[in-house]
Design an enzyme around this catalytic site. Structure first.
Site, PDB file in Angstrom:
ATOM      1  N   THR A  42       0.834  -1.204   0.000  1.00 23.92           N
ATOM      2  CA  THR A  42       0.000   0.000   0.000  1.00 23.92           C
ATOM      3  C   THR A  42       0.868   1.253   0.000  1.00 23.92           C
ATOM      4  O   THR A  42       0.555   2.239  -0.676  1.00 23.92           O
ATOM      5  CB  THR A  42      -0.957   0.005   1.210  1.00 23.92           C
ATOM      6  OG1 THR A  42      -1.651  -1.246   1.265  1.00 23.92           O
ATOM      7  CG2 THR A  42      -1.980   1.128   1.086  1.00 23.92           C
ATOM      8  N   ASP A  94       2.029   5.044   6.512  1.00 25.99           N
ATOM      9  CA  ASP A  94       2.376   3.631   6.443  1.00 25.99           C
ATOM     10  C   ASP A  94       1.100   2.795   6.371  1.00 25.99           C
ATOM     11  O   ASP A  94       0.001   3.302   6.637  1.00 25.99           O
ATOM     12  CB  ASP A  94       3.200   3.231   7.682  1.00 25.99           C
ATOM     13  CG  ASP A  94       4.012   1.968   7.465  1.00 25.99           C
ATOM     14  OD1 ASP A  94       3.888   1.348   6.390  1.00 25.99           O
ATOM     15  OD2 ASP A  94       4.780   1.605   8.373  1.00 25.99           O
ATOM     16  N   GLY A  95       1.253   1.545   6.022  1.00 27.77           N
ATOM     17  CA  GLY A  95       0.127   0.617   5.995  1.00 27.77           C
ATOM     18  C   GLY A  95       0.068  -0.192   7.269  1.00 27.77           C
ATOM     19  O   GLY A  95       0.720   0.127   8.272  1.00 27.77           O
ATOM     20  N   ALA A  96      -0.695  -1.284   7.252  1.00 24.08           N
ATOM     21  CA  ALA A  96      -0.800  -2.173   8.407  1.00 24.08           C
ATOM     22  C   ALA A  96      -1.307  -3.529   7.936  1.00 24.08           C
ATOM     23  O   ALA A  96      -1.937  -3.647   6.884  1.00 24.08           O
ATOM     24  CB  ALA A  96      -1.742  -1.592   9.465  1.00 24.08           C
ATOM     25  N   ASP A  97      -1.021  -4.534   8.730  1.00 20.95           N
ATOM     26  CA  ASP A  97      -1.537  -5.875   8.451  1.00 20.95           C
ATOM     27  C   ASP A  97      -2.900  -6.079   9.093  1.00 20.95           C
ATOM     28  O   ASP A  97      -3.720  -6.844   8.577  1.00 20.95           O
ATOM     29  CB  ASP A  97      -0.550  -6.922   8.960  1.00 20.95           C
ATOM     30  CG  ASP A  97       0.805  -6.800   8.258  1.00 20.95           C
ATOM     31  OD1 ASP A  97       0.830  -6.901   7.026  1.00 20.95           O
ATOM     32  OD2 ASP A  97       1.820  -6.588   8.948  1.00 20.95           O
ATOM     33  N   LYS A 107       1.675  -4.819  12.685  1.00 18.41           N
ATOM     34  CA  LYS A 107       2.533  -4.497  11.559  1.00 18.41           C
ATOM     35  C   LYS A 107       3.752  -5.419  11.588  1.00 18.41           C
ATOM     36  O   LYS A 107       4.046  -6.013  12.606  1.00 18.41           O
ATOM     37  CB  LYS A 107       2.984  -3.037  11.609  1.00 18.41           C
ATOM     38  CG  LYS A 107       1.841  -2.055  11.375  1.00 18.41           C
ATOM     39  CD  LYS A 107       2.279  -0.599  11.481  1.00 18.41           C
ATOM     40  CE  LYS A 107       3.469  -0.259  10.633  1.00 18.41           C
ATOM     41  NZ  LYS A 107       3.280  -0.597   9.200  1.00 18.41           N
ATOM     42  N   GLY A 108       4.430  -5.515  10.457  1.00 18.99           N
ATOM     43  CA  GLY A 108       5.640  -6.314  10.407  1.00 18.99           C
ATOM     44  C   GLY A 108       5.603  -7.455   9.425  1.00 18.99           C
ATOM     45  O   GLY A 108       6.556  -8.230   9.331  1.00 18.99           O
ATOM     46  N   GLY A 109       4.506  -7.576   8.667  1.00 22.15           N
ATOM     47  CA  GLY A 109       4.454  -8.613   7.653  1.00 22.15           C
ATOM     48  C   GLY A 109       5.566  -8.460   6.633  1.00 22.15           C
ATOM     49  O   GLY A 109       6.067  -9.446   6.082  1.00 22.15           O
ATOM     50  N   GLU A 116       9.739   0.948  11.507  1.00 23.98           N
ATOM     51  CA  GLU A 116       8.426   1.591  11.409  1.00 23.98           C
ATOM     52  C   GLU A 116       7.998   2.146  12.759  1.00 23.98           C
ATOM     53  O   GLU A 116       7.450   3.243  12.859  1.00 23.98           O
ATOM     54  CB  GLU A 116       7.403   0.579  10.890  1.00 23.98           C
ATOM     55  CG  GLU A 116       7.616   0.206   9.432  1.00 23.98           C
ATOM     56  CD  GLU A 116       6.780  -0.957   8.973  1.00 23.98           C
ATOM     57  OE1 GLU A 116       6.664  -1.155   7.752  1.00 23.98           O
ATOM     58  OE2 GLU A 116       6.234  -1.688   9.821  1.00 23.98           O
TER      59      GLU A 116
END
Length: 230
Positions: A42, A94-97, A107-109, A116
């Site tokens: 993303t 930023d995006g997120a899982d 996060k962290g995928g 981050e």
């Protein structure tokens, strides 16, 4: 300037949804000369938007959370600097899982959770961009990433079993910090703040992928009807 109207006549693909969320974030970087930029698919759309809408000339620099993001920013002509050089930031995108209703995240995928988390902590406003599939009522369906010092991997894994999770080593993966990642499956995270503190306190943990102590300030969720702001 920015197109947020939903597509008509067909459902948006996940990729198109990510693009819509990314476009929505452009509203939050007006008059921002140095911004923080995260990592992931993303965010890649967000970086593409900077180029597509000719916004790179307005940006003096960016602080990047990963080598991959740094390379992508440089390709569109955005200078990348260290956080020590930039100082605290006005906006981080930023995006997120996963995202819950309190704007707490997993996060962290993509493996950049520690950087981050550092940039998010140094930013006045954290704008999170996701498609609707990332919204959940309770965090934990997505495996929880934990970045660990290599010698602590098995110890941390045993501790996570005690906490009710199923840890799996992200095999053949090294973070930009030279560390390893354990992905913890089958956790229902009812108290994100408590779990974040507990895991952070384990010796050998570099960072855990719960963003509860520093949640997002704004979450832009791309849906069929447009982009919803939380």
């Amino acid at each position: 300037m920015y197109c947020l109207n939903h597509l008509r006549g067909s459902e948006m693909t996940q990729d198109e949804s990510k693009r819509k969320a990314a476009e929505g974030a452009l509203e939050y970087i007006k008059d921002v000369s140095i911004l923080g930029v995260g990592t992931g698919s993303t965010v890649n759309h967000f970086i593409d938007c900077l180029a597509d809408f000719n916004l790179t000339q307005d940006i003096q620099g960016a602080v990047s959370s990963s080598i991959a993001t740094t390379e992508r920013l440089k390709k569109i002509g955005v200078p990348v600097m260290e956080l020590a050089e930039s100082g605290n930031l006005d906006v981080y995108v930023d995006g997120a899982d996963e995202v819950n209703p309190l704007k707490q995240l997993i996060k962290g995928g993509g493996g950049a959770l520690t950087r981050e988390k550092i940039i998010a902590g140094a930013s006045a406003k954290f704008v999170c961009i996701v498609d609707q599939s990332k919204t959940v009522d309770v965090l934990g369906k997505f495996p929880l990433p934990i970045e660990v010092i290599p010698m602590a991997r098995s110890y941390i894994a045993r501790e996570m079993v005690k906490l009710g999770g199923q840890p799996i080593w992200r095999e053949n993966y090294i973070t930009d910090n030279g560390c390893e990642i354990i992905d913890v499956h089958n956790m229902e995270i009812m108290e994100p703040l408590a779990l974040e503190k507990a895991v952070n306190n384990l010796a050998g943990v570099v960072s855990v992928g719960i963003f509860g102590l520093r949640p997002a300030d704004v979450v832009l969720v791309a849906k069929e009807t447009g982009v919803e702001t939380l």
